[in-house]
Design an enzyme around this catalytic site. Sequence first.
Site, PDB file in Angstrom:
ATOM      1  N   ASN A   1     -11.937  -5.329  -9.032  1.00  0.00           N
ATOM      2  CA  ASN A   1     -11.643  -5.293  -7.611  1.00  0.00           C
ATOM      3  C   ASN A   1     -12.251  -6.534  -6.946  1.00  0.00           C
ATOM      4  OD1 ASN A   1     -10.953  -4.277  -4.972  1.00  0.00           O
ATOM      5  ND2 ASN A   1     -11.161  -2.196  -5.775  1.00  0.00           N
TER       6      ASN A   1
ATOM      7  N   LYS B   1       0.804  -1.218   0.000  1.00  0.00           N
ATOM      8  CA  LYS B   1       0.000   0.000   0.000  1.00  0.00           C
ATOM      9  C   LYS B   1       0.836   1.267   0.000  1.00  0.00           C
ATOM     10  CE  LYS B   1      -3.940  -2.099   2.388  1.00  0.00           C
ATOM     11  NZ  LYS B   1      -4.952  -1.839   1.368  1.00  0.00           N
TER      12      LYS B   1
ATOM     13  N   TYR C   1      -2.805 -11.065  -6.746  1.00  0.00           N
ATOM     14  CA  TYR C   1      -2.597 -10.708  -5.345  1.00  0.00           C
ATOM     15  C   TYR C   1      -2.732 -11.968  -4.484  1.00  0.00           C
ATOM     16  CZ  TYR C   1      -3.543  -8.439  -0.763  1.00  0.00           C
ATOM     17  OH  TYR C   1      -3.519  -8.056   0.551  1.00  0.00           O
TER      18      TYR C   1
ATOM     19  N   ASN D   1     -14.928  -1.175   0.954  1.00  0.00           N
ATOM     20  CA  ASN D   1     -14.628  -0.963   2.363  1.00  0.00           C
ATOM     21  C   ASN D   1     -14.572   0.497   2.799  1.00  0.00           C
ATOM     22  OD1 ASN D   1     -14.321  -3.796   2.778  1.00  0.00           O
ATOM     23  ND2 ASN D   1     -12.320  -3.666   1.779  1.00  0.00           N
ATOM     24  N   THR D   2     -14.901   1.413   1.899  1.00  0.00           N
ATOM     25  CA  THR D   2     -15.039   2.832   2.230  1.00  0.00           C
ATOM     26  C   THR D   2     -16.475   3.233   1.938  1.00  0.00           C
ATOM     27  OG1 THR D   2     -12.718   3.346   1.750  1.00  0.00           O
ATOM     28  CG2 THR D   2     -14.274   5.180   1.711  1.00  0.00           C
TER      29      THR D   2
ATOM     30  N   GLY E   1      -9.765 -14.092  -4.860  1.00  0.00           N
ATOM     31  CA  GLY E   1      -9.316 -15.467  -5.041  1.00  0.00           C
ATOM     32  C   GLY E   1      -9.951 -16.098  -6.260  1.00  0.00           C
TER      33      GLY E   1
ATOM     34  N   PHE F   1      -8.575   1.176   3.094  1.00  0.00           N
ATOM     35  CA  PHE F   1      -7.575   2.137   2.605  1.00  0.00           C
ATOM     36  C   PHE F   1      -6.641   2.605   3.724  1.00  0.00           C
ATOM     37  CE2 PHE F   1     -10.174   3.987  -1.241  1.00  0.00           C
ATOM     38  CZ  PHE F   1     -10.079   2.768  -1.886  1.00  0.00           C
TER      39      PHE F   1
ATOM     40  N   LYS G   1     -10.362   1.703 -11.824  1.00  0.00           N
ATOM     41  CA  LYS G   1     -10.552   0.334 -11.342  1.00  0.00           C
ATOM     42  C   LYS G   1     -12.007   0.140 -10.951  1.00  0.00           C
ATOM     43  CE  LYS G   1      -8.486  -3.253  -8.468  1.00  0.00           C
ATOM     44  NZ  LYS G   1      -7.307  -3.617  -7.661  1.00  0.00           N
TER      45      LYS G   1
ATOM     46  N   SER H   1     -13.516  -0.067  -4.200  1.00  0.00           N
ATOM     47  CA  SER H   1     -13.365  -0.824  -2.956  1.00  0.00           C
ATOM     48  C   SER H   1     -14.690  -0.844  -2.211  1.00  0.00           C
ATOM     49  CB  SER H   1     -12.294  -0.185  -2.066  1.00  0.00           C
ATOM     50  OG  SER H   1     -12.325  -0.756  -0.767  1.00  0.00           O
TER      51      SER H   1
ATOM     52  N   ASN I   1     -11.180  -9.160   2.939  1.00  0.00           N
ATOM     53  CA  ASN I   1     -10.561  -8.023   3.612  1.00  0.00           C
ATOM     54  C   ASN I   1     -11.534  -6.856   3.713  1.00  0.00           C
ATOM     55  OD1 ASN I   1      -9.549  -5.297   2.238  1.00  0.00           O
ATOM     56  ND2 ASN I   1      -9.694  -6.861   0.609  1.00  0.00           N
TER      57      ASN I   1
END
Length: 337
Positions: free
Chosen positions: A238, A57, A313, A172-173, A263, A106, A209, A170, A102
């Site tokens: 993503n 990151k 990743y 997660n935000t 994955g 960020f 992205k 993402s 996850n």
Amino acid sequence: PILFRFDAEKAHHFTLNSLRSIEKLGLLPKVDSHTRPTELMGLQLPNPVGLAAGLDKNGECIDAFAALGFGFIEIGTVTPKPQPGNPQPRLFRLPADRAIVNRMGFNNDGSAAVAERLARRADREHADVLLGINIGKTKAVRVEDAVEDHRLSTRRLARFADYLVVNVSSPNTPGLRDLQAVEPLRPILAGVRDEAADATGREVPILVKIAPDLADDDIAAVAGLVGELGLAGVVATNTTITRDGLRTDAREVEALGAGGLSGPVLRTRAVEVLRLLRTELDRDRTVISVGGVDSAADVEHRLSLGADLVQAYTAFVYEGPQWPGRVLADLAAGERS
């Protein structure tokens, strides 16, 4: 196997620290990365296999990852202000699926600190390995202020980037994925494009992205916007918020809570999005395919479907530092046969 006995995030930081230390001591075996030289976006790179954003990151291990064989490294996501991310625990393995969940949020040092770090490696050893910088919105910044937020990181980081990626995907935000809609996305991408040109005096390739959870019509709309603004292309995809197709017991998955899933379970949708983008984008627009890439066969398949570059990743997490070298060796063996 030893690392998998520890908390996932602690193992993540241990791995980065170890790679960085070993590389600085000159003890990291260097892989010949010039397996399949590629020219793209006016840039030369040694091979089309890259490291996706999220693992490094803060741009701390660029040269270590390059030594392992990756043809390009994408750091980030970087936000203008430093932020700690979401509460821990926030990173989980699903070994039965070779998957990761996850909800990091960020977590990063902020674009000013990352810029200082990149400035210290101006004479980088692996100059032929491209550096992508993935940027995103600060969590505390209002959605209506997202344009200037992205421009600030661009101003600080563009001069170090071979290409920039705007991450609006993402999960997660809070509210971030709403920015994938064309109307709020247009001024952000245009602002990043113009700011990068002003800051560098050159045309920096800009990509966006996107999430695998976007509807096909919305993906087509983003592709149209990329063409309209003259951007370089799209990174697809993503992580996903869905939990379909997992072998892991549903109760165990549910107990982990929210977050993006990555994955092999992403492979089918990532390929679908790749096919769609290649029908919607002009051939001179770049598509970087990521999601479920696990082997040289996956790389070859994505390239055959029109991907220009491929990223990984989760496979690196499960296979370890030798993964890129094995993939490159398999690609080279396939060409010889």
